[in-house]
Scaffold this motif. Structure first.
Motif, PDB file in Angstrom:
ATOM      1  N   THR A  16      29.801   8.199  46.035  1.00  0.00           N
ATOM      2  CA  THR A  16      29.500   7.638  47.429  1.00  0.00           C
ATOM      3  C   THR A  16      29.405   9.276  48.434  1.00  0.00           C
ATOM      4  N   ARG A  17      30.337   9.310  48.635  1.00  0.00           N
ATOM      5  CA  ARG A  17      30.209  10.729  49.214  1.00  0.00           C
ATOM      6  C   ARG A  17      28.915  12.272  48.305  1.00  0.00           C
ATOM      7  N   ARG A  18      28.585  11.863  47.176  1.00  0.00           N
ATOM      8  CA  ARG A  18      27.823  12.337  47.211  1.00  0.00           C
ATOM      9  C   ARG A  18      26.506  12.446  47.357  1.00  0.00           C
ATOM     10  N   TYR A  19      26.043  10.934  47.371  1.00  0.00           N
ATOM     11  CA  TYR A  19      25.084   9.992  48.101  1.00  0.00           C
ATOM     12  C   TYR A  19      24.746   9.954  49.781  1.00  0.00           C
ATOM     13  N   LEU A  20      26.183  11.055  50.435  1.00  0.00           N
ATOM     14  CA  LEU A  20      25.710  11.175  51.668  1.00  0.00           C
ATOM     15  C   LEU A  20      24.846  12.213  51.863  1.00  0.00           C
ATOM     16  N   LEU A  21      25.519  13.156  50.860  1.00  0.00           N
ATOM     17  CA  LEU A  21      24.969  14.775  51.163  1.00  0.00           C
ATOM     18  C   LEU A  21      23.225  14.566  50.396  1.00  0.00           C
ATOM     19  N   ASP A  22      22.928  13.838  49.894  1.00  0.00           N
ATOM     20  CA  ASP A  22      21.546  13.614  49.001  1.00  0.00           C
ATOM     21  C   ASP A  22      21.108  13.440  50.054  1.00  0.00           C
TER      22      ASP A  22
END
Length: 113
Positions: A22-28
């Motif tokens: 989820t955090r990687r998706y937010l960064l994306d």
């Protein structure tokens, strides 16, 4: 029993932040368009506003996301520096020798006999 050092480093915070999808998706999302509000980020995820806030807090603690107030809004921006630091420290040093070995091999194979 395994014991771990008491101090938490910047690398530890970045690895912890990047460990969650989820955090990687937010960064994306921030990479695609920087300067988003919490509401904009929340609309992209199937979770509560509080859940998104908790993920953003972990990203902010790792210095991967920086914020700026604009009137009543709090804008979130991607900070790529910690990821680059991780790359330089943990990835680049291990691939450098391989890349130079492949370059040397290529040059050697391309030499005329």
């Amino acid at each position: 029993m395994v014991t771990y050092p008491e101090r938490v480093t910047d690398d530890d915070r970045v690895f912890k932040a990047l460990a969650d999808p989820t955090r990687r998706y937010l960064l994306d999302l921030l990479f695609a368009r920087d300067g988003r509000t919490l509401s904009e980020l929340e609309s992209e995820l199937a979770m509560t506003r509080f859940g998104v806030m908790k993920h953003l807090k972990v990203l902010e603690d790792a210095d991967l996301v920086v914020t700026r107030r604009s009137g009543r809004e709090k804008l979130h921006f991607l900070n790529p520096v910690p990821i680059r630091t991780i790359h330089d420290r943990w990835i680049d040093k291990y691939t450098g020798r391989r890349a130079s070995a492949l370059t040397e091999l290529k040059a050697e194979l391309e030499q005329e006999p």
